[in-house]
Design a protein around this motif. Sequence first.
Motif, PDB file in Angstrom:
ATOM      1  N   THR A 154       0.850  -0.943  -0.173  1.00  0.00           N
ATOM      2  CA  THR A 154      -0.054   0.016  -0.137  1.00  0.00           C
ATOM      3  C   THR A 154       0.548   1.243   0.036  1.00  0.00           C
TER       4      THR A 154
ATOM      5  N   ASN B   4      -0.219   8.033   0.013  1.00  0.00           N
ATOM      6  CA  ASN B   4      -0.491   8.594  -0.629  1.00  0.00           C
ATOM      7  C   ASN B   4      -1.729   8.143  -1.324  1.00  0.00           C
TER       8      ASN B   4
ATOM      9  N   HIS C  31      -5.275   6.467  -2.445  1.00  0.00           N
ATOM     10  CA  HIS C  31      -6.629   7.041  -1.421  1.00  0.00           C
ATOM     11  C   HIS C  31      -7.613   5.624  -2.740  1.00  0.00           C
ATOM     12  N   TRP C  32      -8.470   5.335  -2.276  1.00  0.00           N
ATOM     13  CA  TRP C  32      -9.833   4.771  -2.874  1.00  0.00           C
ATOM     14  C   TRP C  32     -10.739   5.824  -2.535  1.00  0.00           C
ATOM     15  N   LEU C  33     -11.476   6.222  -3.145  1.00  0.00           N
ATOM     16  CA  LEU C  33     -12.425   7.248  -2.589  1.00  0.00           C
ATOM     17  C   LEU C  33     -13.947   6.577  -3.044  1.00  0.00           C
TER      18      LEU C  33
ATOM     19  N   HIS D 169     -10.767  16.321  -6.808  1.00  0.00           N
ATOM     20  CA  HIS D 169      -9.986  14.519  -6.382  1.00  0.00           C
ATOM     21  C   HIS D 169      -9.033  14.669  -7.446  1.00  0.00           C
TER      22      HIS D 169
ATOM     23  N   CYS E 115      -4.585  15.272  -7.843  1.00  0.00           N
ATOM     24  CA  CYS E 115      -4.026  13.588  -8.132  1.00  0.00           C
ATOM     25  C   CYS E 115      -2.829  14.234  -8.892  1.00  0.00           C
TER      26      CYS E 115
END
Length: 129
Positions: free
Chosen positions: A1, A4, A6-8, A19, A23
């Motif tokens: 993992t 920084n 992230h699963w949103l 978002h 990114c």
Amino acid sequence: TYPNVHWLGAMPPADFRSHLEACRVGIIAYDLSGNNNNELRSPLKAISYMASGKCVISNIDCETPSLNGKAVYFANNKMAFESLIERAFRGNLVFDKKSVDEFLKNGNYDSLLEIIFRSLNAKLPEKII
């Protein structure tokens, strides 16, 4: 993992933009274990990422062959995904803005919509607004 990454989950388009701006790369990862929902995919997410100036890392065909290695990167296993994500964070993935702009400018969106509607088994509207 990665701290920084992230699963949103799913979100309304209005929330997606902020978002996306934050990114470094767009990730398109499908469960390839035979999930029938995978048949309903389209290149729109990849196009959204690229239109925002983001490279795309995906484990599916994004239907953008002219941009492979120029803005779209295919990962066929976990190690490839991790390697591409690391390269993206280091700024080592090519984003060929000229090629992306040319693709977006010359995109045949009527044909793209026809493919999407056909995939969804829906009738193509007479006129697309």
